[in-house]
Structure formats: structure tokens, C-alpha cells
Design an enzyme around this catalytic site. Structure first.
Site, short mmCIF file in Angstrom:
data_model
loop_
_atom_site.label_atom_id
_atom_site.label_comp_id
_atom_site.label_asym_id
_atom_site.label_seq_id
_atom_site.Cartn_x
_atom_site.Cartn_y
_atom_site.Cartn_z
N LYS A 114 -20.73 -88.13 38.02
CA LYS A 114 -21.28 -88.66 39.26
C LYS A 114 -22.66 -88.08 39.57
O LYS A 114 -23.43 -88.67 40.32
CB LYS A 114 -20.29 -88.47 40.40
CG LYS A 114 -19.06 -89.35 40.16
CD LYS A 114 -18.05 -89.30 41.26
CE LYS A 114 -16.88 -90.23 40.97
NZ LYS A 114 -16.05 -89.76 39.83
C1 LIG Z 1 -15.01 -90.61 39.41
C2 LIG Z 1 -14.51 -90.23 38.08
C3 LIG Z 1 -13.92 -91.17 37.23
C4 LIG Z 1 -13.72 -92.61 37.63
O1 LIG Z 1 -14.94 -93.30 37.73
P1 LIG Z 1 -15.03 -94.66 38.57
O2 LIG Z 1 -16.44 -95.04 38.55
O3 LIG Z 1 -14.53 -94.31 39.95
O4 LIG Z 1 -14.12 -95.62 37.90
C5 LIG Z 1 -13.52 -90.76 35.96
N1 LIG Z 1 -13.65 -89.47 35.56
C6 LIG Z 1 -14.19 -88.54 36.36
C7 LIG Z 1 -14.30 -87.14 35.88
C8 LIG Z 1 -14.66 -88.88 37.64
O5 LIG Z 1 -15.19 -87.94 38.41
#
Ligand SMILES: *Cc1c(COP(=O)(O)O)cnc(C)c1O
Length: 495
Positions: free
Chosen positions: A112
């Protein structure tokens, strides 16, 4: 002519990219979508020599057309620099039969960071362009990683405030510690007694609460969202799929125009939707493999055409994917319904009324490029162990879900198309689970000491994001009921 954005639930009015970024969610509760997904305009071969920042500029300028080149380059420069622990920002690591796209080299060692390190800059630039002087209040529900990444991105950015809600017993010890030790006079963090969906529903309610909006406006503030529903989150995520393609070209693993597959460990459907946007833009992608943990809502959706959130919410060892309502799916629904806003809004109403909606056969047929699969918690741990024994490479639990689903897909289909797996978190973010896979019966030490142990096994130094937590003081200790969210936000913003 600017590319305009409108809600998935109503095609008028259309707004510019900067207005959509500033608003986050459309006023009717829908998600902003571009009137048309732009095609990429440079030859695919060029990707092999483009840096991350160059790729980011070439992609983002097609979406954020009301930003000047200087504004956009300024945002990109501020975002993708020293905050990342490798100068390339992200890299591909070949292990087993796949290429792991390491999206965890930012400040919070999870993917993120890729979007949240640029969103504050896109947002403050957008505010200037829109002549908005209000303080921007970021209200976010997190299943763990978004929260910290948003806090890190917005901390002490002038003209912004950030309030984060997380499920008190639904995030890892390290995730929680990362959030409650967050510095920055403009940050506020609270745990709620509920799960991620409860937190997200509470935030969504505040966004559509007119009376609350008026109260904010009277105090010179306005809400915006850093959740992956913001178009300013989605577009930066498209970039790394192009960048990954460039690295495969550069390494001579593919030729320009060759297809690749992309596998994504999925929760709120933002990351995989970005891969789908990349495909719509013309990136040669054959199959998009959507990987779920034991919360298999999306797998059932792709297999049966029925979205059904009425099922137990399972807390798993891949907590950032513990989600029953994947918000970004609404954008895909909009596309496969033939951009039919009333078809989308009807289904979203059904979802909130009954927890279920069904799509038509025609819509299902347009989802042909998606495959899906899931991994149990045991399978996830087995995958971490298996890959380590075979290659020495250590992956986190979320990435392991994707890796397991990919291996099953490859076995079942015989499809040997070069495949990129989105590696969404560093194994050091989920140390306890990862060690449980590699060294069953490891001694019960505090998480931070276990990180040293994992470092010994993997040969990878403990990232600064983790080692720095040891001595960080707890600055946030609020825990509330879901029903108290509004009251809390009011009191935080009253001072
Ligand atoms: C947020 C997250 C996901 C999922 O991603 P999305 O975009 O919400 O589908 C997968 N793995 C990790 C480590 C995350 O932080």
C-alpha cells in the site's frame, strides 16, 4: 480535452481527476471511474528502459489530465525517493515458477506504500487546483496495512488530518504497533471492537451523512478517503504492472507483445483491479488470477456469478485479505455491465439490503480473463515452507496465498505463460506466522525478537520499519465500539 470521472452509480455530473481525487467517494456513494480507460501511448519495447518514476509519469498523465507535467512530476518525485529502501522502488525476484514483484520496499513494508506515498501529494495538489482552502480530513478504515501506510504518507503534511480505525483484534501485533506508535500532530488512531467490514461500514456512513458534512464545512474541513476506493490510489497501482513487464523485457524473458499472467492476493479488490486496468490500457496480460484466503467470497463470485457476503467472517493468517465486501469490485461490475450505472446501483442496494447480488450471463462472460482460487491457512503455511525449501526465498502469508493459488492453477491448466505474482508484504510484517511455517515449535518470544530469528533463516536483514519499533513509544491507545465512531471523529475534530 480532459479525461473526466463520474460515479459508478450515476454518469452525471462528470468531474476532473483532481476533483475526483479530492472527493474520494462520489456523493451518491458510488466509486469514481474514468469515462474511458485510456490506451497507453508509447511502444511496449520502451518499457524495458524506463525507470519507475518515468513509467509512473507515462501512466498517470493519461489519467490525471488536468495536472500539469510539472505538478505530476513534482508529486512523483516527492513520493518515490528516499522513503523506499531500494532505488528501483520495486523489483522482480524469480523463484519457483514465477516472478515475485516485491511491492514492499516502502516505509511500512507492504504494497500500500506504492500508492499511499503519492496520494497525499496528489491530494494537496488537487486541492490547490480546485481552489480549496479547507483542511482535508482523511478518514480511513483499515484491515492493517492501509492504516499505517496512510498514516505514514499523511503525517505532518500541511493542510491535512488523518483518522484511522482498525479492528482491535483483527490485525497482527506488528501492524498494531506500527499504527499506535505513529508520530505526527495531525494523526489519530483508534481500535474498534468489530471486524474490518464494521469499520469500513462506519466510515462509509460518515461519508454519506449530510448533517455531519455540514458540521465539518462550518469548521472549514472536508472529508476525503485514502482507502483504495480513491482513484488517486488506484491509478498509481497500475504503474507497477507496466514496470514489471518492462523488467521481464529487459531481462530477455519476454519479447514486446508477449502475454504475461498476473496473480494477486486479493482483499478489497484494488490491486487486482489495477492489473485489469493495465490490461484494458493495452498491456499484454492473458489471465488475471484472483487469490483469496478462507474468506472465499470472490472465488464464489467468479465461479458462480453470485456475490454473497452472508457467511462467517474468518480471521486468517493473511489478515489484510480478511474481507467480505470487496469495494473495488464495483468498478469491475460497472465495466462488465456495459457501463450501466443503474445496473450497478441496483446491485449495490441489494448487497446492502440482503448481502447478495447476482450478475447476468453476459456480464459473467466478460469476466473471462479472470481465474480464481483460494488457499486455506494450512496450505498458506505449507506454501511458505515449500518455496523456502526449494529456492531459499521467504515470502509472507498474503503472497503465499497467491503463490499457492498460482501453483494449483499451473498444475491444473498447464499454462506456462510467464507469471508475475504481486508480493504484497515483507515476511517481516507477519513474522510469527512465517516462522510458524519455517520453524514449527519456535520459542515464544516477542514479535520483534522473532524478527531477528527470521533474519537468520532468510538471510535478509530486518527492515528498519520493524527494528525501529522496538523503542517507539505508544502514542495512541483509544479503543471504542463501532457505534461510537461518529462521536469520536467529532471530538477529535472539535479541538
Ligand atoms: C491490502 C492488502 C492486500 C489486498 O489488496 P486489495 O487491493 O485490498 O485487494 C493483500 N496483501 C496485503 C499484504 C495487503 O496489505
Amino acid at each position: 480535452m480532459d479525461l473526466l470521472y463520474h460515479s459508478t452509480r450515476n454518469s452525471t455530473p462528470a468531474v476532473t481527476a483532481s476533483a475526483a481525487i479530492l472527493m474520494g467517494l462520489a456523493p451518491d456513494g458510488g466509486l469514481f471511474v474514468p469515462e474511458k480507460i485510456p490506451a497507453f501511448t508509447f511502444p511496449a519495447e520502451a518499457l524495458s528502459s524506463m525507470s519507475y518514476k518515468e513509467t509512473a509519469y507515462e501512466i498517470m498523465r493519461l489519467f490525471f489530465t488536468d495536472f500539469t507535467p510539472e505538478e505530476l512530476k513534482g508529486c512523483i518525485d516527492r513520493a518515490y525517493g528516499k522513503r523506499f529502501d531500494i532505488p528501483e522502488i520495486t523489483r522482480l525476484h524469480e523463484a519457483g515458477d514465477a516472478w515475485f514483484l516485491e511491492l514492499f520496499h516502502g516505509e511500512t513494508i507492504a504494497f500500500k506504500d506504492m500508492a499511499l506515498s503519492i496520494l497525499p501529494h496528489l491530494m494537496t495538489t488537487a486541492a490547490k487546483k480546485q481552489g480549496v482552502n479547507d483542511e482535508i480530513v482523511i478518514l480511513t478504515a483499515t484491515s492493517g496495512d492501509t492504516g499505517k501506510a496512510a498514516l505514514a504518507g499523511f503525517a505532518d503534511v500541511p493542510g491535512t488530518r488523518i483518522i484511522v480505525f482498525y479492528p482491535k483484534s483483527g490485525v497482527s501485533a506488528i501492524q498494531e504497533r506500527q499504527m499506535v506508535t505513529q508520530k505526527g500532530a495531525n494523526t489519530f488512531v483508534a481500535g474498534i471492537r468489530g471486524n474490518f467490514d464494521d469499520a469500513q461500514a462506519g466510515v462509509k456512513e460518515l461519508f454519506s451523512d449530510r448533517e455531519f458534512g455540514a458540521w465539518l464545512a462550518s469548521r472549514g474541513k472536508r472529508l476525503s478517503s485514502a482507502n483504495s476506493i480513491n482513484i488517486g490510489r488506484l491509478v498509481p497501482q497500475i504503474v507497477y504492472y507496466f514496470y514489471a513487464y518492462g523488467r521481464l523485457l529487459e531481462a530477455g524473458k519476454i519479447k514486446a507483445g508477449d502475454e504475461i499472467n498476473i496473480t494477486v492476493p486479493t482483499g478489497n479488490f484494488g490491486n487486482i483491479l489495477a492489473a485489469w486496468y493495465a490490461k484494458q490500457m493495452g498491456l499484454p496480460v492473458k489471465t488475471l488470477l484472483c487469490a483469496s484466503n478462507e474468506n472465499r467470497v470472490l472465488v464464489d463470485f467468479f465461479k458462480k456469478g453470485v456475490y454473497d457476503r452472508n457467511r462467517p467472517f474468518i480471521l486468517t493468517n493473511s489478515p489484510s485479505m480478511d474481507i467480505l465486501v470487496s469495494s473495488n469490485l464495483e468498478r469491475l461490475l460497472y465495466a462488465v455491465s456495459g457501463e450501466d450505472c443503474s445496473a450497478v446501483s441496483g446491485r449495490m442496494q441489494e448487497l446492502s439490503r440482503t448481502g447478495v447480488y447476482e450478475i447476468t450471463k453476459e456480464m459473467q462472460e466478460k469476466l473471462g480473463c479472470f481465474c480464481s482460487g483460494s488457499a486455506t491457512q494450512e496450505e498458506t503455511l505449507g506454501q511458505i515452507r515449500g518455496l523456502y525449501e526449494k529456492t531459499g526465498y521467504v515470502i509472507d502469508t498474503h503472497t503465499a496465498v497467491a503463490s499457492f493459488v498460482y501453483d494449483s492453477y499451473r498444475r491444473e491448466t498447464g499454462d506456462e505463460t510467464p507469471t508475475v505474482i504481486a508480493s504484497t508484504a515483507s515476511p517481516f510484517k507477519f513474522t510469527r506466522s512465517v516462522l510458524g511455517a519455517l520453524e514449527p515449535g519456535f520459542p515464544d518470544l516477542p514479535d520483534l525478537e522473532l524478527a531477528d530469528r527470521l533474519s537468520g533463516i532468510s538471510g535478509v536483514p530486518v527492515p528498519a520499519a520493524v527494528s525501529g519499533l522496538k523503542d517507539a513509544p505508544v502514542l495512541h491507545d483509544t479503543v471504542i465500539e463501532t457505534a461510537q465512531m461518529k462521536e469520536l471523529v467529532r471530538s477529535v475534530l472539535s479541538d
